[in-house]
Design a protein around this motif. Structure first.
Motif, PDB file in Angstrom:
ATOM      1  N   ALA A  61       0.834  -1.211   0.000  1.00  0.00           N
ATOM      2  CA  ALA A  61       0.000   0.000   0.000  1.00  0.00           C
ATOM      3  C   ALA A  61       0.864   1.255   0.000  1.00  0.00           C
ATOM      4  O   ALA A  61       0.570   2.226  -0.724  1.00  0.00           O
ATOM      5  N   ASP A  62       1.947   1.275   0.791  1.00  0.00           N
ATOM      6  CA  ASP A  62       2.810   2.454   0.833  1.00  0.00           C
ATOM      7  C   ASP A  62       3.605   2.626  -0.459  1.00  0.00           C
ATOM      8  O   ASP A  62       3.843   3.751  -0.909  1.00  0.00           O
ATOM      9  N   VAL A  63       4.052   1.527  -1.057  1.00  0.00           N
ATOM     10  CA  VAL A  63       4.719   1.623  -2.361  1.00  0.00           C
ATOM     11  C   VAL A  63       3.741   2.136  -3.416  1.00  0.00           C
ATOM     12  O   VAL A  63       4.087   2.969  -4.261  1.00  0.00           O
ATOM     13  N   THR A  64       2.498   1.655  -3.353  1.00  0.00           N
ATOM     14  CA  THR A  64       1.474   2.094  -4.306  1.00  0.00           C
ATOM     15  C   THR A  64       1.193   3.586  -4.151  1.00  0.00           C
ATOM     16  O   THR A  64       1.100   4.323  -5.141  1.00  0.00           O
ATOM     17  N   ARG A  65       1.034   4.029  -2.897  1.00  0.00           N
ATOM     18  CA  ARG A  65       0.809   5.464  -2.655  1.00  0.00           C
ATOM     19  C   ARG A  65       1.969   6.292  -3.219  1.00  0.00           C
ATOM     20  O   ARG A  65       1.760   7.352  -3.827  1.00  0.00           O
ATOM     21  N   THR A  66       3.194   5.807  -2.997  1.00  0.00           N
ATOM     22  CA  THR A  66       4.361   6.564  -3.456  1.00  0.00           C
ATOM     23  C   THR A  66       4.408   6.641  -4.970  1.00  0.00           C
ATOM     24  O   THR A  66       4.688   7.699  -5.550  1.00  0.00           O
ATOM     25  N   ALA A  67       4.124   5.513  -5.640  1.00  0.00           N
ATOM     26  CA  ALA A  67       4.099   5.515  -7.105  1.00  0.00           C
ATOM     27  C   ALA A  67       3.030   6.474  -7.623  1.00  0.00           C
ATOM     28  O   ALA A  67       3.266   7.251  -8.570  1.00  0.00           O
ATOM     29  N   ASN A  68       1.852   6.461  -7.018  1.00  0.00           N
ATOM     30  CA  ASN A  68       0.777   7.359  -7.445  1.00  0.00           C
ATOM     31  C   ASN A  68       1.136   8.820  -7.183  1.00  0.00           C
ATOM     32  O   ASN A  68       0.785   9.711  -7.966  1.00  0.00           O
ATOM     33  N   LEU A  69       1.844   9.065  -6.061  1.00  0.00           N
ATOM     34  CA  LEU A  69       2.291  10.429  -5.763  1.00  0.00           C
ATOM     35  C   LEU A  69       3.226  10.939  -6.856  1.00  0.00           C
ATOM     36  O   LEU A  69       3.058  12.054  -7.365  1.00  0.00           O
ATOM     37  N   PHE A  70       4.204  10.124  -7.222  1.00  0.00           N
ATOM     38  CA  PHE A  70       5.148  10.564  -8.249  1.00  0.00           C
ATOM     39  C   PHE A  70       4.439  10.816  -9.582  1.00  0.00           C
ATOM     40  O   PHE A  70       4.749  11.792 -10.275  1.00  0.00           O
ATOM     41  N   ARG A  71       3.498   9.956  -9.929  1.00  0.00           N
ATOM     42  CA  ARG A  71       2.795  10.163 -11.191  1.00  0.00           C
ATOM     43  C   ARG A  71       1.964  11.449 -11.123  1.00  0.00           C
ATOM     44  O   ARG A  71       1.899  12.207 -12.109  1.00  0.00           O
ATOM     45  N   ARG A  72       1.343  11.720  -9.972  1.00  0.00           N
ATOM     46  CA  ARG A  72       0.573  12.966  -9.833  1.00  0.00           C
ATOM     47  C   ARG A  72       1.485  14.191  -9.940  1.00  0.00           C
ATOM     48  O   ARG A  72       1.064  15.259 -10.429  1.00  0.00           O
ATOM     49  N   LEU A  73       2.732  14.042  -9.509  1.00  0.00           N
ATOM     50  CA  LEU A  73       3.694  15.142  -9.585  1.00  0.00           C
ATOM     51  C   LEU A  73       4.307  15.276 -10.979  1.00  0.00           C
ATOM     52  O   LEU A  73       5.174  16.126 -11.199  1.00  0.00           O
ATOM     53  N   GLY A  74       3.850  14.422 -11.905  1.00  0.00           N
ATOM     54  CA  GLY A  74       4.288  14.565 -13.293  1.00  0.00           C
ATOM     55  C   GLY A  74       5.371  13.612 -13.740  1.00  0.00           C
ATOM     56  O   GLY A  74       5.862  13.723 -14.866  1.00  0.00           O
ATOM     57  N   VAL A  75       5.765  12.684 -12.886  1.00  0.00           N
ATOM     58  CA  VAL A  75       6.818  11.731 -13.245  1.00  0.00           C
ATOM     59  C   VAL A  75       6.256  10.707 -14.227  1.00  0.00           C
ATOM     60  O   VAL A  75       5.327   9.964 -13.902  1.00  0.00           O
TER      61      VAL A  75
END
Length: 624
Positions: free
Chosen positions: A63-77
């Motif tokens: 869940a924490d890895v998923t949140r982090t991946a989604n965060l980076f994508r939201r930030l434009g990565v």
């Protein structure tokens, strides 16, 4: 279970496992589906806090890895964008590495670098976002990282890990500003993200997952590219050769080497997660944390640790710590592969702890490991073991341009070369790939490691030398050019060469040999002070400097470093004899085909004591 080379060949009759998975994220997903409520990751901030660590189950880790991946994508990565992770050993380091490699590319950066070199690496990688620590966790690391980020054209922002869940309550502080760049609280940003599933399509097997720097501290180290396939493969290969004894569900593996290194992140991280085991992170500073080595056996007993990786200096330190009444029966094997380990140190440690040490060989370019003594079989002290399954490793005879002539015969030294699913995709800078790769007559692509070795009749490899001139200090690679380039800038220096001096604790220590320019003068102490002021990394500062009238040269006028290395070994033998008051009749150091560099000596008295002392060094010594 692999106990011999024959077992390895039998296992290879089946295909490499997990080739149906396309990413490291899919690997974590599979473990979370199998072991949802089992412990995946634990962490203690200080040694005093180790009895009550913070824990993550497999479901919580995913869940924490998923949140982090989604965060980076939201930030434009996006898929080819780089997120640099400049963190100590924290759970968030795993979240950031696996999250960034899912959304884009994760770049593991040495957190001990000075800001100028850090900035060079970040710019070379065209870094879009940086994840580092807030000052409350590590003020020095925070300051160096923010300085490195101050003038990067591609950078879009910085995320800071506050460590608020581990620290006693502190007054909130405003994020440090870097011009107009946003500086975000990592934990706050993460809290609003979806942890149930990815908000985007996961990567493919051939997508680049991570960047790692290879050994070397001068200018810009080579940046190696790992694909998703590389990292899935190494997890499967390690599971096949050491999984039954080390990695499996129900076992706890201690991680105390730095997580910017492939061994710590992959061999004692991802490979454990892939097998359903439990990773215990021991403080942000790992083995460097005050109190960890003195209380090591207590930590082992409390957490029922089965295995860990270390370098020779760690095992030498643990030799000084009594086990006492602590129950260490959970221990299986320990791994050593970052630097050559003296046979005498292995013998003493195994006698002291009752735990086997498995020596291995690996490099960043093989996604951490290439060979290891089999956990289920008999170790051969001095050997780096048998190759990994589903990876070919051979000693080869190459021509002067690095092209294949033939495979070496049994016990014939040659260049160690690799081919397989775990062999990296190449270097970021295309110029670094020149001469690193070649093809054999059957069209197979091989990577030349730059190391020399031989393979015996039973499939065990033995290192016989290094073409690369790296100095290995406590498992840390030092490029001698980082010393030589600095000293060469001194107006009095005509020529200089840096080599490793044998050391019982660190393996090797950097020392410099200097030839002065005609008509100029400079003292040893003056040059050492100059080096200390200008060398970017503290570990590379020479421990000694020797002035010579003339450095040894090859026929074409290049510095002949083997002569200096042999001189250092000879001086080491003489120093140890002097300590014992033993009279040496002769000392001769030579490169022998099958054994590498060997010091042969004659001693009139105290021969047994001298042999024991010399056995604590990584070079081979022999009384005549």
């Amino acid at each position: 279970m692999i106990a011999s080379y024959q077992d390895l060949l039998a296992i290879e009759q089946a295909p490499l496992p997990n080739t149906d998975l396309s990413s490291t994220y899919a690997l974590l997903q599979r473990s979370a589906s199998r072991f949802a409520n089992s412990p995946a990751l634990s962490f203690f901030l200080t040694v005093d806090q180790h009895p009550q660590p913070h824990r993550w189950s497999y479901a919580e880790l995913l869940a924490d890895v998923t949140r982090t991946a989604n965060l980076f994508r939201r930030l434009g990565v996006q898929r080819g964008d780089v997120v640099a992770v400049i963190l100590p050993n924290l759970p968030e380091t795993h979240f950031a590495m696996w999250g960034a490699s899912t959304a884009g590319i994760a770049f593991a950066v040495n957190n001990q670098l000075e800001s100028a070199q850090m900035a060079q690496l970040l710019q070379a990688a065209k870094t879009r976002w940086v994840v580092t620590v807030e000052a409350a966790l590590d003020a020095d690391m925070n300051q160096r990282t923010l300085q490195a980020c101050a003038d990067l054209p591609e950078l879009q922002g910085v995320l800071q890990v506050t460590g608020e869940r581990y620290l006693t309550p502190v007054a909130p502080r405003d994020p440090a500003a870097i011009g107009k760049l946003p500086v975000l609280n990592f934990e706050q940003a993460l809290s609003g993200e979806n942890g149930d599933s990815l908000d985007f399509k996961p990567p493919a097997a051939d997508d680049i997952a991570t960047y790692f720097c290879t050994g070397g501290t001068t200018g810009l180290p080579k940046i190696a590219l790992h694909s998703q396939r590389n990292q899935i493969a190494i997890s499967s290969q390690l599971d096949a050769i050491i999984g039954d004894v080390v990695l499996r569900h129900g076992r706890t593996v201690l991680t105390a080497l730095p997580l910017f290194h492939v061994n710590a992140l992959l061999a004692t991280g991802l490979a454990v997660f892939a097998a359903g085991g439990h990773v215990l992170l021991a403080t942000p500073a790992g083995y460097r944390s005050p109190g960890l080595i003195p209380r090591f056996w207590e930590v082992v007993a409390t957490h029922r640790i089965s295995s860990y990786s270390g370098v020779p200096t760690i095992y030498a330190g643990l030799l000084q710590v009594p086990i006492g009444d602590w129950d260490t029966s959970s221990l299986t094997v320990a791994i050593c592969g970052a630097a050559p380990m003296p046979a005498e140190l292995i013998r003493r440690f195994e006698q002291h702890s009752g735990q086997r040490i498995l020596e291995g060989y690996g490099l960043t370019e093989s996604t951490s490991v290439s060979s290891v003594n089999p956990a289920a079989g008999q170790s051969r002290v001095g050997s780096v073991g048998i190759r990994l399954p589903w990876q070919d490793m051979r000693a080869m005879i190459l021509d002067e341009s690095g092209q294949w002539l033939r495979d070496a015969e049994v016990d014939e030294p040659g260049a160690l070369c690799l081919s397989g699913a775990n062999v990296f995709a190449g270097y970021l800078d295309a110029s670094h790939n020149k001469g690193a790769w070649f093809e054999t007559q059957d069209g197979t692509r091989w990577f030349n490691t730059g190391d020399l070795g031989r393979c015996d009749a039973d499939g065990f490899f033995w290192l016989t030398g290094r073409k690369k001139e790296l100095i290995i200090r406590g498992g840390h690679n030092i490029d001698p050019r980082s010393i030589e380039d600095v000293l060469a800038a001194h107006p009095a220096v005509a020529m200089c060469a840096a080599v490793g001096r044998p050391d019982t604790h660190a393996g090797e220590l950097p020392v410099a040999y200097v030839q002065l320019r005609q008509g100029y003068q400079a003292t040893r102490d003056e040059l050492l002070e100059f080096a200390a002021q200008h060398i970017a990394e503290r570990a590379a500062v020479p421990k000694d400097l020797i002035l010579l009238d003339a450095l040894p040269l090859t026929a074409v006028g290049k510095t002949f470093k083997p002569a200096l290395i042999m001189r250092e070994i000879e001086q080491t033998v003489r120093r140890e004899a002097e300590v014992l008051g033993a009279e040496l009749e002769s000392v001769e150091v030579a490169q022998l085909d099958k054994r590498g560099v060997v010091a042969q000596y004659r001693c009139r008295a105290a021969g047994a004591e001298l042999a024991e002392r010399l056995g604590s060094y990584h070079f081979v010594s022999e009384a005549l």
